[in-house]
Design a protein around this motif. Structure first.
Motif, PDB file in Angstrom:
ATOM      1  N   LEU A 132      -9.642 -24.138  37.134  1.00 35.68           N
ATOM      2  CA  LEU A 132      -9.174 -24.616  38.435  1.00 35.68           C
ATOM      3  C   LEU A 132      -9.867 -25.918  38.831  1.00 35.68           C
ATOM      4  O   LEU A 132      -9.241 -26.830  39.370  1.00 35.68           O
ATOM      5  N   LEU A 133     -11.165 -26.002  38.544  1.00 38.12           N
ATOM      6  CA  LEU A 133     -11.908 -27.208  38.877  1.00 38.12           C
ATOM      7  C   LEU A 133     -11.393 -28.409  38.096  1.00 38.12           C
ATOM      8  O   LEU A 133     -11.141 -29.488  38.659  1.00 38.12           O
ATOM      9  N   LEU A 134     -11.200 -28.239  36.799  1.00 29.14           N
ATOM     10  CA  LEU A 134     -10.754 -29.352  35.974  1.00 29.14           C
ATOM     11  C   LEU A 134      -9.332 -29.773  36.314  1.00 29.14           C
ATOM     12  O   LEU A 134      -9.004 -30.957  36.318  1.00 29.14           O
ATOM     13  N   LEU A 135      -8.479 -28.817  36.607  1.00 30.57           N
ATOM     14  CA  LEU A 135      -7.121 -29.156  37.009  1.00 30.57           C
ATOM     15  C   LEU A 135      -7.132 -29.918  38.320  1.00 30.57           C
ATOM     16  O   LEU A 135      -6.363 -30.872  38.514  1.00 30.57           O
ATOM     17  N   ALA A 136      -7.996 -29.516  39.247  1.00 33.55           N
ATOM     18  CA  ALA A 136      -8.078 -30.216  40.529  1.00 33.55           C
ATOM     19  C   ALA A 136      -8.544 -31.656  40.331  1.00 33.55           C
ATOM     20  O   ALA A 136      -8.012 -32.587  40.943  1.00 33.55           O
ATOM     21  N   ALA A 140     -14.609 -30.374  28.426  1.00 33.56           N
ATOM     22  CA  ALA A 140     -13.569 -31.320  28.826  1.00 33.56           C
ATOM     23  C   ALA A 140     -12.262 -30.588  29.137  1.00 33.56           C
ATOM     24  O   ALA A 140     -11.969 -29.549  28.544  1.00 33.56           O
ATOM     25  N   PRO A 141     -11.457 -31.136  30.043  1.00 37.91           N
ATOM     26  CA  PRO A 141     -10.125 -30.568  30.279  1.00 37.91           C
ATOM     27  C   PRO A 141      -9.150 -31.028  29.202  1.00 37.91           C
ATOM     28  O   PRO A 141      -9.349 -32.048  28.542  1.00 37.91           O
ATOM     29  N   GLY A 142      -8.094 -30.288  29.027  1.00 40.15           N
ATOM     30  CA  GLY A 142      -7.062 -30.658  28.069  1.00 40.15           C
ATOM     31  C   GLY A 142      -5.716 -30.091  28.489  1.00 40.15           C
ATOM     32  O   GLY A 142      -5.650 -29.176  29.304  1.00 40.15           O
ATOM     33  N   PRO A 143      -4.641 -30.628  27.936  1.00 39.44           N
ATOM     34  CA  PRO A 143      -4.624 -31.782  27.033  1.00 39.44           C
ATOM     35  C   PRO A 143      -4.666 -33.094  27.807  1.00 39.44           C
ATOM     36  O   PRO A 143      -4.459 -33.121  29.017  1.00 39.44           O
ATOM     37  N   TRP A 166      -1.153 -28.489  18.505  1.00 46.66           N
ATOM     38  CA  TRP A 166      -2.367 -29.304  18.406  1.00 46.66           C
ATOM     39  C   TRP A 166      -2.452 -30.238  19.603  1.00 46.66           C
ATOM     40  O   TRP A 166      -1.453 -30.815  20.022  1.00 46.66           O
ATOM     41  N   ARG A 167      -3.680 -30.441  20.128  1.00 43.22           N
ATOM     42  CA  ARG A 167      -3.864 -31.269  21.297  1.00 43.22           C
ATOM     43  C   ARG A 167      -5.206 -32.004  21.216  1.00 43.22           C
ATOM     44  O   ARG A 167      -6.053 -31.671  20.391  1.00 43.22           O
ATOM     45  N   VAL A 168      -5.372 -32.989  22.092  1.00 42.91           N
ATOM     46  CA  VAL A 168      -6.682 -33.618  22.280  1.00 42.91           C
ATOM     47  C   VAL A 168      -7.071 -33.477  23.747  1.00 42.91           C
ATOM     48  O   VAL A 168      -6.214 -33.407  24.636  1.00 42.91           O
ATOM     49  N   SER A 169      -8.364 -33.452  23.990  1.00 42.33           N
ATOM     50  CA  SER A 169      -8.873 -33.354  25.353  1.00 42.33           C
ATOM     51  C   SER A 169      -8.792 -34.711  26.046  1.00 42.33           C
ATOM     52  O   SER A 169      -8.566 -35.756  25.414  1.00 42.33           O
ATOM     53  N   TRP A 170      -9.023 -34.704  27.343  1.00 38.81           N
ATOM     54  CA  TRP A 170      -9.207 -35.957  28.059  1.00 38.81           C
ATOM     55  C   TRP A 170     -10.442 -36.656  27.502  1.00 38.81           C
ATOM     56  O   TRP A 170     -11.421 -36.007  27.113  1.00 38.81           O
ATOM     57  N   PRO A 171     -10.427 -37.995  27.472  1.00 36.08           N
ATOM     58  CA  PRO A 171     -11.622 -38.728  27.028  1.00 36.08           C
ATOM     59  C   PRO A 171     -12.766 -38.592  28.034  1.00 36.08           C
ATOM     60  O   PRO A 171     -12.542 -38.509  29.238  1.00 36.08           O
ATOM     61  N   MET A 192     -19.198 -31.109  23.550  1.00 37.95           N
ATOM     62  CA  MET A 192     -19.704 -30.100  22.626  1.00 37.95           C
ATOM     63  C   MET A 192     -19.519 -28.681  23.171  1.00 37.95           C
ATOM     64  O   MET A 192     -19.575 -27.705  22.411  1.00 37.95           O
ATOM     65  N   GLY A 193     -19.316 -28.566  24.481  1.00 42.38           N
ATOM     66  CA  GLY A 193     -19.071 -27.249  25.063  1.00 42.38           C
ATOM     67  C   GLY A 193     -17.639 -26.787  24.941  1.00 42.38           C
ATOM     68  O   GLY A 193     -17.299 -25.691  25.406  1.00 42.38           O
ATOM     69  N   GLY A 194     -16.782 -27.614  24.320  1.00 46.71           N
ATOM     70  CA  GLY A 194     -15.406 -27.209  24.101  1.00 46.71           C
ATOM     71  C   GLY A 194     -14.440 -27.762  25.141  1.00 46.71           C
ATOM     72  O   GLY A 194     -14.726 -28.736  25.834  1.00 46.71           O
ATOM     73  N   VAL A 195     -13.305 -27.099  25.232  1.00 51.04           N
ATOM     74  CA  VAL A 195     -12.193 -27.553  26.071  1.00 51.04           C
ATOM     75  C   VAL A 195     -11.700 -26.392  26.924  1.00 51.04           C
ATOM     76  O   VAL A 195     -11.679 -25.243  26.472  1.00 51.04           O
ATOM     77  N   VAL A 196     -11.308 -26.708  28.158  1.00 53.17           N
ATOM     78  CA  VAL A 196     -10.533 -25.767  28.958  1.00 53.17           C
ATOM     79  C   VAL A 196      -9.129 -26.333  29.057  1.00 53.17           C
ATOM     80  O   VAL A 196      -8.909 -27.368  29.693  1.00 53.17           O
TER      81      VAL A 196
END
Length: 254
Positions: free
Chosen positions: A9-13, A40-43, A106-111, A126-130
């Motif tokens: 929710l935080l990353l989407l906001a 990081a958020p994705g995609p 397949w996707r990439v995260s936000w930079p 390094m903590g991955g993607v949400v």
């Protein structure tokens, strides 16, 4: 589960708050409150970066190449070197992103952008993607970044791969794609899938795209051949003395 929902929710906001091209590491959550384990958020919601449906056993070039080209178009990402000194200008910026796989594509995260005044390069997630559709603990297949002065990979770059936790507090990088929770990605035969690192460098009118694996095999993308060609085998060099930066990698052939 609640923490994963909170992060999502935080990353989407944050992503929806205003039109943006990237995130700063200071904006992002961390695993275990560890600043090295940003999430990081994705995609990446960019019109030039697709979500790709492809063989689930190998990272598709149809995803990686557009992402690398788009990284080079971000502010300060390319041709940002002082012509007199050969050093990066104040506006020179590195961006890092994660390449990952969902159960469907397949996707990439936000930079993640290097912050103003920060020494060193950008900080890979390094903590991955949400992911906005599939949540967290998705397998990470590696990280991509740019070099704003057109240089090749550094010794430090050769050391950055997906990380997994071992034991009570130790995190280590491994040669296979894995989620931060320790779930390895496997192909249709059940074999672990190798992880990669990618670099966008060169100049806006003459880009170079490199990738390498955990063993230091470095490949360069050939646009005429539409394939990756083995360039060299490289190993990171140790610092020349205490407190110094790492020397360039040792490569054969040079």
């Amino acid at each position: 589960m609640r923490s994963h929902l909170f992060w999502l929710l935080l990353l989407l906001a944050l992503a929806c708050a205003s039109p943006r091209l990237y995130f700063l590491s200071s904006e992002l959550p961390q695993l275990e409150n560890n600043p090295k384990l940003i999430v990081a958020p994705g995609p990446w919601a960019h019109p030039d970066v697709p979500v790709v449906y492809a063989d689930m056993g190998a990272v598709p070039d149809d995803l990686v190449l557009p992402a690398l080209k788009t990284l080079m178009a971000l502010p300060g990402a390319t041709d940002a070197c002082d012509a007199n000194t050969g050093r990066p200008r104040p506006d020179a910026t590195e961006y890092c992103l994660a390449v990952y796989r969902t159960p469907k594509d397949w996707r990439v995260s936000w930079p993640v952008r290097k912050q103003t005044g920060e020494r060193g390069g950008c900080q890979p997630p390094m903590g991955g993607v949400v992911d906005q559709d599939f949540g967290s603990d998705l397998p990470i297949f590696g990280f991509a970044h740019n070099h704003p002065c057109g240089t090749d990979m550094s010794s430090a770059d050769l050391r950055v791969f997906p990380a997994v936790r071992l034991g009570e507090a130790r995190w280590t990088m491994i040669e296979f794609a894995v989620s931060p929770g320790g779930n390895p990605a496997r192909d249709s035969r059940g074999r672990p899938i190798p992880a990669w690192a990618w670099l966008a460098t060169g100049h806006a009118d003459a880009p170079r795209f490199l990738k390498w694996n955990f063993d230091g095999e470095v490949f360069r993308w050939s646009e005429p051949e539409r394939s990756w060609r083995l360039e060299a085998r490289c190993a990171p060099a140790p610092p020349s003395n205490i407190g110094s930066t790492l020397s360039p990698p040792k490569c054969y052939p040079r």
